[in-house]
Motif scaffolding. Structure first.
Motif, mmCIF file in Angstrom:
data_model
loop_
_atom_site.group_PDB
_atom_site.id
_atom_site.type_symbol
_atom_site.label_atom_id
_atom_site.label_comp_id
_atom_site.label_asym_id
_atom_site.label_seq_id
_atom_site.Cartn_x
_atom_site.Cartn_y
_atom_site.Cartn_z
ATOM 1 N N ARG A 263 -28.861 -3.921 31.452
ATOM 2 C CA ARG A 263 -30.063 -4.517 30.868
ATOM 3 C C ARG A 263 -29.666 -5.710 30.001
ATOM 4 O O ARG A 263 -28.715 -5.634 29.226
ATOM 5 C CB ARG A 263 -30.840 -3.486 30.041
ATOM 6 C CG ARG A 263 -31.359 -2.327 30.877
ATOM 7 C CD ARG A 263 -32.449 -1.545 30.176
ATOM 8 N NE ARG A 263 -31.959 -0.909 28.952
ATOM 9 C CZ ARG A 263 -32.748 -0.251 28.090
ATOM 10 N NH1 ARG A 263 -34.048 -0.163 28.319
ATOM 11 N NH2 ARG A 263 -32.238 0.307 27.014
ATOM 12 N N LYS B 19 -27.248 -7.240 21.997
ATOM 13 C CA LYS B 19 -28.048 -6.069 22.338
ATOM 14 C C LYS B 19 -28.107 -5.813 23.838
ATOM 15 O O LYS B 19 -28.822 -4.909 24.280
ATOM 16 C CB LYS B 19 -29.464 -6.222 21.762
ATOM 17 C CG LYS B 19 -29.512 -6.123 20.229
ATOM 18 C CD LYS B 19 -30.933 -6.150 19.705
ATOM 19 C CE LYS B 19 -30.972 -6.010 18.176
ATOM 20 N NZ LYS B 19 -30.609 -4.660 17.718
ATOM 21 N N SER B 20 -27.382 -6.595 24.626
ATOM 22 C CA SER B 20 -27.335 -6.360 26.067
ATOM 23 C C SER B 20 -26.283 -5.304 26.420
ATOM 24 O O SER B 20 -25.411 -4.983 25.611
ATOM 25 C CB SER B 20 -27.017 -7.665 26.805
ATOM 26 O OG SER B 20 -28.108 -8.565 26.730
ATOM 27 N N ASN C 11 -24.731 -1.529 21.553
ATOM 28 C CA ASN C 11 -25.639 -2.626 21.856
ATOM 29 C C ASN C 11 -26.379 -3.090 20.604
ATOM 30 O O ASN C 11 -27.523 -3.550 20.666
ATOM 31 C CB ASN C 11 -26.635 -2.217 22.943
ATOM 32 C CG ASN C 11 -25.941 -1.906 24.255
ATOM 33 O OD1 ASN C 11 -24.864 -2.433 24.537
ATOM 34 N ND2 ASN C 11 -26.535 -1.045 25.060
ATOM 35 N N ALA D 205 -30.789 -8.246 27.109
ATOM 36 C CA ALA D 205 -31.708 -8.391 25.982
ATOM 37 C C ALA D 205 -32.062 -9.860 25.789
ATOM 38 O O ALA D 205 -31.247 -10.749 26.019
ATOM 39 C CB ALA D 205 -31.070 -7.830 24.710
ATOM 40 N N TYR D 206 -33.299 -10.104 25.348
ATOM 41 C CA TYR D 206 -33.709 -11.489 25.084
ATOM 42 C C TYR D 206 -34.902 -11.517 24.142
ATOM 43 O O TYR D 206 -35.678 -10.564 24.058
ATOM 44 C CB TYR D 206 -34.058 -12.216 26.392
ATOM 45 C CG TYR D 206 -35.278 -11.670 27.105
ATOM 46 C CD1 TYR D 206 -36.553 -12.217 26.898
ATOM 47 C CD2 TYR D 206 -35.175 -10.602 27.992
ATOM 48 C CE1 TYR D 206 -37.670 -11.717 27.550
ATOM 49 C CE2 TYR D 206 -36.282 -10.096 28.649
ATOM 50 C CZ TYR D 206 -37.535 -10.655 28.430
ATOM 51 O OH TYR D 206 -38.640 -10.151 29.077
ATOM 52 N N VAL E 92 -37.350 -8.015 20.650
ATOM 53 C CA VAL E 92 -36.361 -8.067 21.725
ATOM 54 C C VAL E 92 -36.881 -7.295 22.931
ATOM 55 O O VAL E 92 -37.336 -6.158 22.806
ATOM 56 C CB VAL E 92 -35.019 -7.472 21.255
ATOM 57 C CG1 VAL E 92 -34.018 -7.411 22.407
ATOM 58 C CG2 VAL E 92 -34.449 -8.281 20.098
ATOM 59 N N SER E 93 -36.819 -7.932 24.102
ATOM 60 C CA SER E 93 -37.170 -7.290 25.368
ATOM 61 C C SER E 93 -35.904 -7.101 26.194
ATOM 62 O O SER E 93 -34.863 -7.703 25.914
ATOM 63 C CB SER E 93 -38.178 -8.146 26.137
ATOM 64 O OG SER E 93 -39.373 -8.333 25.389
ATOM 65 N N LEU E 94 -36.007 -6.264 27.230
ATOM 66 C CA LEU E 94 -34.851 -5.954 28.068
ATOM 67 C C LEU E 94 -35.200 -6.174 29.534
ATOM 68 O O LEU E 94 -36.214 -5.667 30.027
ATOM 69 C CB LEU E 94 -34.409 -4.502 27.847
ATOM 70 C CG LEU E 94 -33.885 -4.173 26.432
ATOM 71 C CD1 LEU E 94 -33.745 -2.668 26.263
ATOM 72 C CD2 LEU E 94 -32.549 -4.867 26.169
#
Length: 334
Positions: free
Chosen positions: A56, A109-110, A33, A58-59, A43-45
């Motif tokens: 999850r 990263k997802s 990821n 990522a954004y 980055v949040s999940l």
């Protein structure tokens, strides 16, 4: 160095860490990821469930200094992490837009799911993200494969999309008309044999890259420094699934039905056509006439136009940032 080259160099510095060449194997590999590969903003999940699997998404959620009350959703392409949007994020936040930049499930990263990817699933995930963030409507700006997803979102959730900017989108033709179906195992074996240098040449050829060779390296690195990851096989399976999604789930037939104001921004030299090497040789030259395809489709739509930028390829927003930004802001300002 020209002002153009300086601008591109600065843009890529913003999206990638200082790093050794892609061929350097001394570093610890990135995770499946992209753990270890820095993004330009936090980055949040978002937890999701797709087909019974816990995942999850990522954004990045980037706030402007002086909000104008509007939100832009940026949708990435297949071969690039969403961090490559960094210069466009800066342009949009500078104009007052809140900017939400997800990595679709299966990318960046997802999470990399064990099941197949589908545009409908990615569309639902993206709407779930907007709901989670309390965003009712958004301007959607998409690139490459993200353009196909944007069409699905705009058709399935028309009340959530106010304007649509399709940046060098793929899917402007139905690739099944040219390319025979290819087994995932065959694609997986071909992708696994690909070297970093071979991938560089593939990008330069398929995307008509205008970037200096050393500035393409971060894109190579984002892919090949995870090849020694313990979960590389899961990443590879997901990457191949994304090709099958593009092939099996065309959107070109839906594009003329879009009701939102739509702007195509095309690079004149962009002839990218997924699957072209697998097409019969006599048909390959007919594929990837993307600028002309965009013009034709725009003429069939209720409220659309196509702008073609000379001396730009598939990464048109990096090849010609000033022209791209001007078109983008003028359209969103209407």
């Amino acid at each position: 160095m020209s002002r153009f080259a300086v601008a591109l160099f600065a843009a890529l510095l913003a999206v990638a860490p200082t790093m050794a060449p892609a061929a350097d194997t001394a570093r610890e590999p990135y995770g499946v990821n992209l753990e270890g590969f820095p993004y330009p903003y936090p980055v949040s999940l978002l937890p999701l469930v797709n087909d019974g699997e816990q995942l999850r998404m990522a954004y990045m959620d980037v706030a402007p200094a002086q909000p104008n009350g509007r939100t832009v959703l940026l949708l990435h392409g297949r071969n690039f992490p969403s961090s490559y949007w960094a210069p466009v994020i800066k342009t949009l936040t500078g104009a007052g837009f809140r900017v939400v930049v997800p990595d679709q499930v299966g990318f960046g990263k997802s999470s990399k799911p064990t099941g197949e990817l589908h545009f409908d699933t990615l569309a639902r995930n993206t709407i779930a993200l907007l709901d989670h963030l309390g965003i009712g409507k958004a301007e959607v700006v998409a690139h490459s494969m993200g353009g196909m997803l944007a069409v699905r979102i705009a058709r399935a959730y028309p009340d959530r999309v106010t304007h649509l900017v399709l940046t060098a989108p793929i899917g402007l033709e139905d690739y099944r008309m040219y390319v025979p179906p290819i087994a995932s195992e065959t694609i997986m074996a071909n992708e696994d044999r690909l070297t970093a240098e071979g991938y560089r040449k593939q990008l330069e050829t398929n995307y008509a890259l205008k970037l200096p060779t050393d500035q393409v390296t971060p894109f190579i690195d984002a892919r090949f420094n995870l090849k020694d990851s313990a979960d590389y096989s899961r990443w590879l399976k997901s990457f191949v699934s994304s090709y099958q999604m593009i092939y099996r789930e065309p959107v070109v037939h839906e594009i003329p039905l879009l009701t939102q104001p739509t702007l195509f921004i095309m690079g004149a030299d962009d002839h990218n056509a997924p699957g072209r090497p697998n097409a019969p040789e006599a048909l390959r030259a007919k594929m990837g006439q993307n600028a002309e395809l965009a013009k034709t489709l725009a003429s069939q739509m209720r409220d659309a136009r196509a702008e073609v930028i000379a001396n730009a390829g598939h990464l048109v927003f990096l090849d010609a940032p000033a022209k791209y930004d001007a078109l983008l802001l003028e359209f969103l300002g209407k």
